[in-house]
Design a protein around this motif. Sequence first.
Motif, mmCIF file in Angstrom:
data_model
loop_
_atom_site.group_PDB
_atom_site.id
_atom_site.type_symbol
_atom_site.label_atom_id
_atom_site.label_comp_id
_atom_site.label_asym_id
_atom_site.label_seq_id
_atom_site.Cartn_x
_atom_site.Cartn_y
_atom_site.Cartn_z
ATOM 1 N N PRO A 106 0.803 -1.220 0.000
ATOM 2 C CA PRO A 106 0.000 0.000 0.000
ATOM 3 C C PRO A 106 0.831 1.262 0.000
ATOM 4 O O PRO A 106 0.388 2.307 -0.472
ATOM 5 C CB PRO A 106 -0.857 -0.118 1.272
ATOM 6 N N SER A 107 2.061 1.213 0.559
ATOM 7 C CA SER A 107 2.895 2.412 0.609
ATOM 8 C C SER A 107 3.371 2.815 -0.770
ATOM 9 O O SER A 107 3.812 3.938 -0.983
ATOM 10 C CB SER A 107 4.098 2.185 1.535
ATOM 11 N N ARG A 108 3.297 1.900 -1.753
ATOM 12 C CA ARG A 108 3.648 2.231 -3.125
ATOM 13 C C ARG A 108 2.497 2.926 -3.845
ATOM 14 O O ARG A 108 2.706 3.613 -4.833
ATOM 15 C CB ARG A 108 4.007 0.946 -3.890
ATOM 16 N N ARG A 109 1.255 2.734 -3.350
ATOM 17 C CA ARG A 109 0.079 3.252 -4.041
ATOM 18 C C ARG A 109 -0.406 4.575 -3.452
ATOM 19 O O ARG A 109 -0.976 5.387 -4.155
ATOM 20 C CB ARG A 109 -1.062 2.232 -3.985
ATOM 21 N N ASN A 110 -0.209 4.747 -2.149
ATOM 22 C CA ASN A 110 -0.766 5.909 -1.471
ATOM 23 C C ASN A 110 0.348 6.860 -1.033
ATOM 24 O O ASN A 110 1.360 6.417 -0.494
ATOM 25 C CB ASN A 110 -1.564 5.466 -0.237
ATOM 26 N N PRO A 111 0.163 8.153 -1.241
ATOM 27 C CA PRO A 111 1.164 9.114 -0.777
ATOM 28 C C PRO A 111 1.349 9.012 0.737
ATOM 29 O O PRO A 111 0.384 8.820 1.476
ATOM 30 C CB PRO A 111 0.558 10.470 -1.174
ATOM 31 N N PHE A 112 2.589 9.147 1.178
ATOM 32 C CA PHE A 112 2.887 9.056 2.603
ATOM 33 C C PHE A 112 3.166 10.457 3.131
ATOM 34 O O PHE A 112 4.048 11.158 2.624
ATOM 35 C CB PHE A 112 4.092 8.145 2.832
ATOM 36 N N ASP A 113 2.426 10.871 4.135
ATOM 37 C CA ASP A 113 2.559 12.199 4.717
ATOM 38 C C ASP A 113 3.611 12.137 5.827
ATOM 39 O O ASP A 113 3.313 11.758 6.961
ATOM 40 C CB ASP A 113 1.208 12.666 5.265
ATOM 41 N N VAL A 114 4.838 12.521 5.493
ATOM 42 C CA VAL A 114 5.945 12.406 6.439
ATOM 43 C C VAL A 114 5.747 13.343 7.624
ATOM 44 O O VAL A 114 6.006 12.974 8.773
ATOM 45 C CB VAL A 114 7.288 12.690 5.738
ATOM 46 N N ARG A 115 5.287 14.550 7.344
ATOM 47 C CA ARG A 115 5.106 15.524 8.432
ATOM 48 C C ARG A 115 4.050 15.045 9.429
ATOM 49 O O ARG A 115 4.256 15.127 10.655
ATOM 50 C CB ARG A 115 4.707 16.875 7.853
ATOM 51 N N ALA A 116 2.939 14.534 8.933
ATOM 52 C CA ALA A 116 1.899 14.022 9.829
ATOM 53 C C ALA A 116 2.407 12.822 10.619
ATOM 54 O O ALA A 116 2.101 12.675 11.810
ATOM 55 C CB ALA A 116 0.656 13.641 9.025
ATOM 56 N N ALA A 117 3.179 11.967 9.963
ATOM 57 C CA ALA A 117 3.730 10.797 10.650
ATOM 58 C C ALA A 117 4.681 11.204 11.765
ATOM 59 O O ALA A 117 4.700 10.597 12.848
ATOM 60 C CB ALA A 117 4.448 9.898 9.651
ATOM 61 N N THR A 118 5.466 12.243 11.526
ATOM 62 C CA THR A 118 6.392 12.740 12.548
ATOM 63 C C THR A 118 5.629 13.216 13.775
ATOM 64 O O THR A 118 5.983 12.887 14.918
ATOM 65 C CB THR A 118 7.243 13.882 11.981
ATOM 66 N N GLN A 119 4.565 13.958 13.553
ATOM 67 C CA GLN A 119 3.760 14.437 14.674
ATOM 68 C C GLN A 119 3.076 13.288 15.402
ATOM 69 O O GLN A 119 2.997 13.277 16.639
ATOM 70 C CB GLN A 119 2.738 15.457 14.166
ATOM 71 N N THR A 120 2.611 12.302 14.652
ATOM 72 C CA THR A 120 1.968 11.134 15.254
ATOM 73 C C THR A 120 2.935 10.396 16.172
ATOM 74 O O THR A 120 2.564 9.972 17.282
ATOM 75 C CB THR A 120 1.463 10.176 14.164
ATOM 76 N N GLU A 121 4.174 10.254 15.744
ATOM 77 C CA GLU A 121 5.162 9.537 16.556
ATOM 78 C C GLU A 121 5.579 10.335 17.782
ATOM 79 O O GLU A 121 5.878 9.754 18.836
ATOM 80 C CB GLU A 121 6.377 9.168 15.704
ATOM 81 N N ARG A 122 5.593 11.655 17.677
ATOM 82 C CA ARG A 122 5.872 12.465 18.874
ATOM 83 C C ARG A 122 4.777 12.257 19.915
ATOM 84 O O ARG A 122 5.055 12.109 21.112
ATOM 85 C CB ARG A 122 5.950 13.943 18.500
ATOM 86 N N VAL A 123 3.530 12.252 19.470
ATOM 87 C CA VAL A 123 2.408 12.049 20.392
ATOM 88 C C VAL A 123 2.471 10.660 21.011
ATOM 89 O O VAL A 123 2.248 10.496 22.221
ATOM 90 C CB VAL A 123 1.067 12.266 19.662
#
Length: 224
Positions: free
Chosen positions: A7-24
Amino acid sequence: MARSSDPSRRNPFDVRAATQTERVALANRLDSLTDAQWAQPSLCGDWSVEQVVAHLTAAASSGPLRWMGSVIRARFDFDEHNARRMVEQRGATPAETLAKFHNILTSTTSPFGPSEAWLGEVVVHSQDILRPLGIAYTPPIVMTTHLARFLARTNFTVASKKAIHGLHLEAVDGPFSTGVGPQVSGPTIALVMAMAGRETYCDDLTGPGVDTLRARSQAAGPRS
């Protein structure tokens, strides 16, 4: 034509959102730590858990100009630069250090470089903190896969591409696969951490290439 099962090849990955998610995700686990746990050594060199958290706050508080000014004042000694910035963001108590970290959970500030590098800061340093504390946490596979692919193709901040030269890495829990040579297999997060110089994560890996990767990880060592 067959569609990719990744799925990571088909859907754009939002790096900034992921960074915030991991901080939380990290903050939620830090909220219940005791003072003794805050003082416990991390996997990041000689730094304690509290010092690594302060370092993460510093990384999310420095734009390019402020970062470059600090590096110049340190005469391009990056260890001195990181240590100074860490001290700036460390509170008088663990509670103050945690409060400062909470203040940057949604920060979009970062120094130079690709956004994946700053996602890597959070993912790798979270593991640096949580594993010694015996707190199990695995980020989403789409996130670790994206980060593993980034580390495999670059030596930015850590010599991850160099560490896996001549090896074939294969994730057992996701689609990540790269390289040609003796195989190293295991969870994607363990491959990420080994590429980032955390030799202890080689204990989670198998295959004829593990000893080579272990030696390279040990030689590189963790960097803040």
